[in-house]
Design a protein around this motif. Structure first.
Motif, PDB file in Angstrom:
ATOM      1  N   ALA A 138      -1.140  69.831 -45.427  1.00 61.58           N
ATOM      2  CA  ALA A 138      -1.371  70.893 -44.448  1.00 61.58           C
ATOM      3  C   ALA A 138      -1.657  70.309 -43.067  1.00 61.58           C
ATOM      4  CB  ALA A 138      -2.534  71.774 -44.897  1.00 61.58           C
ATOM      5  N   SER A 139      -2.443  69.255 -43.015  1.00 63.44           N
ATOM      6  CA  SER A 139      -2.760  68.626 -41.730  1.00 63.44           C
ATOM      7  C   SER A 139      -1.510  68.057 -41.072  1.00 63.44           C
ATOM      8  CB  SER A 139      -3.799  67.518 -41.933  1.00 63.44           C
ATOM      9  OG  SER A 139      -5.028  68.050 -42.392  1.00 63.44           O
ATOM     10  N   ALA A 140      -0.674  67.402 -41.871  1.00 66.57           N
ATOM     11  CA  ALA A 140       0.569  66.829 -41.345  1.00 66.57           C
ATOM     12  C   ALA A 140       1.497  67.929 -40.850  1.00 66.57           C
ATOM     13  CB  ALA A 140       1.252  65.991 -42.419  1.00 66.57           C
ATOM     14  N   TYR A 141       1.616  69.001 -41.629  1.00 67.99           N
ATOM     15  CA  TYR A 141       2.473  70.119 -41.229  1.00 67.99           C
ATOM     16  C   TYR A 141       2.000  70.735 -39.924  1.00 67.99           C
ATOM     17  CZ  TYR A 141       3.891  74.969 -40.774  1.00 67.99           C
ATOM     18  OH  TYR A 141       4.330  76.155 -40.254  1.00 67.99           O
ATOM     19  N   MET A 142       0.695  70.935 -39.769  1.00 64.20           N
ATOM     20  CA  MET A 142       0.170  71.591 -38.577  1.00 64.20           C
ATOM     21  C   MET A 142       0.430  70.767 -37.319  1.00 64.20           C
ATOM     22  SD  MET A 142      -0.779  74.600 -39.127  1.00 64.20           S
ATOM     23  CE  MET A 142      -1.494  74.871 -37.496  1.00 64.20           C
ATOM     24  N   ARG A 143       0.501  69.457 -37.451  1.00 67.50           N
ATOM     25  CA  ARG A 143       0.833  68.633 -36.287  1.00 67.50           C
ATOM     26  C   ARG A 143       2.267  68.906 -35.831  1.00 67.50           C
ATOM     27  NH1 ARG A 143      -2.628  64.932 -39.044  1.00 67.50           N
ATOM     28  NH2 ARG A 143      -0.905  63.905 -40.136  1.00 67.50           N
ATOM     29  N   VAL A 144       3.156  69.105 -36.800  1.00 67.31           N
ATOM     30  CA  VAL A 144       4.534  69.459 -36.461  1.00 67.31           C
ATOM     31  C   VAL A 144       4.574  70.858 -35.851  1.00 67.31           C
ATOM     32  CG1 VAL A 144       6.852  69.882 -37.390  1.00 67.31           C
ATOM     33  CG2 VAL A 144       5.478  67.996 -38.293  1.00 67.31           C
ATOM     34  N   TYR A 145       3.894  71.785 -36.497  1.00 66.83           N
ATOM     35  CA  TYR A 145       3.897  73.174 -36.037  1.00 66.83           C
ATOM     36  C   TYR A 145       3.411  73.290 -34.592  1.00 66.83           C
ATOM     37  CZ  TYR A 145       2.807  78.185 -35.963  1.00 66.83           C
ATOM     38  OH  TYR A 145       2.754  79.516 -35.643  1.00 66.83           O
ATOM     39  N   GLU A 146       2.352  72.577 -34.263  1.00 68.99           N
ATOM     40  CA  GLU A 146       1.794  72.654 -32.917  1.00 68.99           C
ATOM     41  C   GLU A 146       2.762  72.114 -31.873  1.00 68.99           C
ATOM     42  OE1 GLU A 146      -1.869  70.592 -33.433  1.00 68.99           O
ATOM     43  OE2 GLU A 146      -2.800  72.250 -34.567  1.00 68.99           O
ATOM     44  N   GLN A 147       3.495  71.051 -32.204  1.00 66.54           N
ATOM     45  CA  GLN A 147       4.480  70.511 -31.263  1.00 66.54           C
ATOM     46  C   GLN A 147       5.614  71.503 -31.004  1.00 66.54           C
ATOM     47  OE1 GLN A 147       5.581  66.188 -31.595  1.00 66.54           O
ATOM     48  NE2 GLN A 147       4.412  66.325 -33.498  1.00 66.54           N
ATOM     49  N   VAL A 148       6.065  72.155 -32.078  1.00 62.55           N
ATOM     50  CA  VAL A 148       7.143  73.123 -31.943  1.00 62.55           C
ATOM     51  C   VAL A 148       6.667  74.331 -31.147  1.00 62.55           C
ATOM     52  CG1 VAL A 148       8.712  74.648 -33.199  1.00 62.55           C
ATOM     53  CG2 VAL A 148       8.281  72.340 -34.052  1.00 62.55           C
ATOM     54  N   GLN A 149       5.447  74.788 -31.422  1.00 60.35           N
ATOM     55  CA  GLN A 149       4.884  75.915 -30.689  1.00 60.35           C
ATOM     56  C   GLN A 149       4.787  75.613 -29.195  1.00 60.35           C
ATOM     57  OE1 GLN A 149       2.741  79.091 -31.909  1.00 60.35           O
ATOM     58  NE2 GLN A 149       4.757  78.960 -32.855  1.00 60.35           N
ATOM     59  N   GLN A 150       4.306  74.423 -28.862  1.00 58.79           N
ATOM     60  CA  GLN A 150       4.144  74.037 -27.463  1.00 58.79           C
ATOM     61  C   GLN A 150       5.476  74.018 -26.723  1.00 58.79           C
ATOM     62  OE1 GLN A 150       2.041  70.298 -27.570  1.00 58.79           O
ATOM     63  NE2 GLN A 150       0.157  71.236 -28.353  1.00 58.79           N
ATOM     64  N   ALA A 151       6.557  73.730 -27.442  1.00 59.97           N
ATOM     65  CA  ALA A 151       7.889  73.683 -26.828  1.00 59.97           C
ATOM     66  C   ALA A 151       8.548  75.057 -26.788  1.00 59.97           C
ATOM     67  CB  ALA A 151       8.773  72.701 -27.586  1.00 59.97           C
ATOM     68  N   GLY A 152       7.892  76.051 -27.378  1.00 60.25           N
ATOM     69  CA  GLY A 152       8.441  77.402 -27.367  1.00 60.25           C
ATOM     70  C   GLY A 152       9.343  77.719 -28.540  1.00 60.25           C
ATOM     71  N   GLY A 153       9.283  76.910 -29.594  1.00 61.35           N
ATOM     72  CA  GLY A 153      10.110  77.148 -30.772  1.00 61.35           C
ATOM     73  C   GLY A 153       9.350  77.841 -31.890  1.00 61.35           C
ATOM     74  N   LEU A 154      10.028  78.083 -32.993  1.00 65.80           N
ATOM     75  CA  LEU A 154       9.446  78.728 -34.160  1.00 65.80           C
ATOM     76  C   LEU A 154       9.531  77.808 -35.372  1.00 65.80           C
ATOM     77  CD1 LEU A 154      11.137  82.271 -33.999  1.00 65.80           C
ATOM     78  CD2 LEU A 154       8.941  81.595 -32.999  1.00 65.80           C
ATOM     79  N   ILE A 155       8.573  77.984 -36.282  1.00 68.47           N
ATOM     80  CA  ILE A 155       8.708  77.444 -37.634  1.00 68.47           C
ATOM     81  C   ILE A 155       8.527  78.618 -38.581  1.00 68.47           C
ATOM     82  CG2 ILE A 155       7.752  75.979 -39.426  1.00 68.47           C
ATOM     83  CD1 ILE A 155       7.244  73.847 -37.506  1.00 68.47           C
TER      84      ILE A 155
END
Length: 296
Positions: free
Chosen positions: A113-130
């Motif tokens: 979960a911690s590893a996934y959230m690091r990816v999610y936050e990067q995508v969110q900051q760039a304006g993308g979706l997961i």
């Protein structure tokens, strides 16, 4: 269960009404009578799940309702310790972006979960979706040809992006899926803060030919890999006009910490479940499978 539709009645109808009501689909009175409100609720559910929206509860819709309800209830959380008093890893709820029939959250093992959230936050900051089609799989989930008996989903180490968020409409899909050799895909997330790219995009219809799509994207496959997640290959049948579910572009599994030839499926299960929970389940018979040998 027979197909349920307008004028059907009985305990099966009541069960469907109860399940839909619990998920907020408002099927009307929970009375075992399949009326107009129940039909509307079923159609709404089918539309959100990307199913054929005919208002009939057949096997596919019934299975989808059961699985959606399991997610809605957040399934059953494992105890904090196993039978021997050893501490188990927690299941943690993580965020996703709801897209059409996908989910807005799912559960992973705490380190994953911690590893996934690091990816999610990067995508969110760039304006993308997961997006999400789910992650944790019930130990009692029915096995079939499209579900591996030793899936990483049982161990809390895998997630699925929403299957309807890529390979459909390349102009608007959140994800562009590009061939990457040997039945592998590279997944790109559409994002205003991404890099301008010209990508070869395939769809469920084209499968291999594809066409060039221009826009701003993030290489989601690379982001996941940096955090320990690997992709899996599409089924060879997918390229021979087989079921579209064989594409597998949406699946990412966390392989960090696993040792080829040593780590076993059973060891990973025991990190999140006690042996008493596992002993009578279908997956436990595969506990001796070894990573990199006969387990993926």
């Amino acid at each position: 269960m027979m197909n349920l539709t307008i004028k059907s009645s009985g305990d099966d109808v009541k069960t469907i009404q109860e399940m839909l009501a619990e998920m907020g689909f408002q099927p009307g009175s929970v009375d075992g009578l399949y009326g107009g409100k129940t039909e509307v609720a079923v159609i709404k559910f089918q539309e959100e799940q990307g199913l054929y929206a005919d208002g009939v509860v057949g096997p596919n819709t019934w299975n989808a309702i059961r699985e959606a309800l399991a997610i809605h209830r957040d399934e059953q959380i494992s105890p904090a310790v196993d039978d021997s008093g050893h501490t188990l890893m927690d299941w943690q709820r993580v965020s996703a972006d709801r897209y059409k029939g996908g989910y807005d959250r799912f559960f992973l093992r705490e380190d994953v979960a911690s590893a996934y959230m690091r990816v999610y936050e990067q995508v969110q900051q760039a304006g993308g979706l997961i997006t999400s089609s789910g992650a944790r799989r019930s130990l009692k989930a029915k096995m079939n040809s499209s579900r591996s008996a030793t899936s990483f989903h049982y161990t809390g180490r895998a997630l699925d992006l929403f299957v309807g968020s890529g390979m459909k409409k390349t102009r608007t899909d959140p994800f562009i899926i590009s061939p990457d050799g040997d039945r592998l895909w590279r997944v790109y997330a559409r994002a205003e803060g991404g890099t301008q790219m010209d990508l070869k995009a395939v769809t469920y219809d084209s499968r291999e030919t594809g066409k060039i799509v221009t826009g701003r994207f993030i290489d989601l496959t690379s982001l996941f890999k940096e955090e320990g997640f690997e992709r899996i290959r599409a089924r060879s049948s997918f390229f021979k006009k087989g079921p579209w579910l064989g594409a597998e572009w949406w699946h990412f599994q966390y392989e960090h910490g696993l040792e080829k030839g040593l780590s076993t499926f059973g060891d990973e299960l025991l990190k999140v479940y006690s042996e008493s929970e596992l002993r009578e389940t279908p997956v436990w018979q595969y506990r001796h499978r070894v990573f990199g040998v006969n387990w993926f």
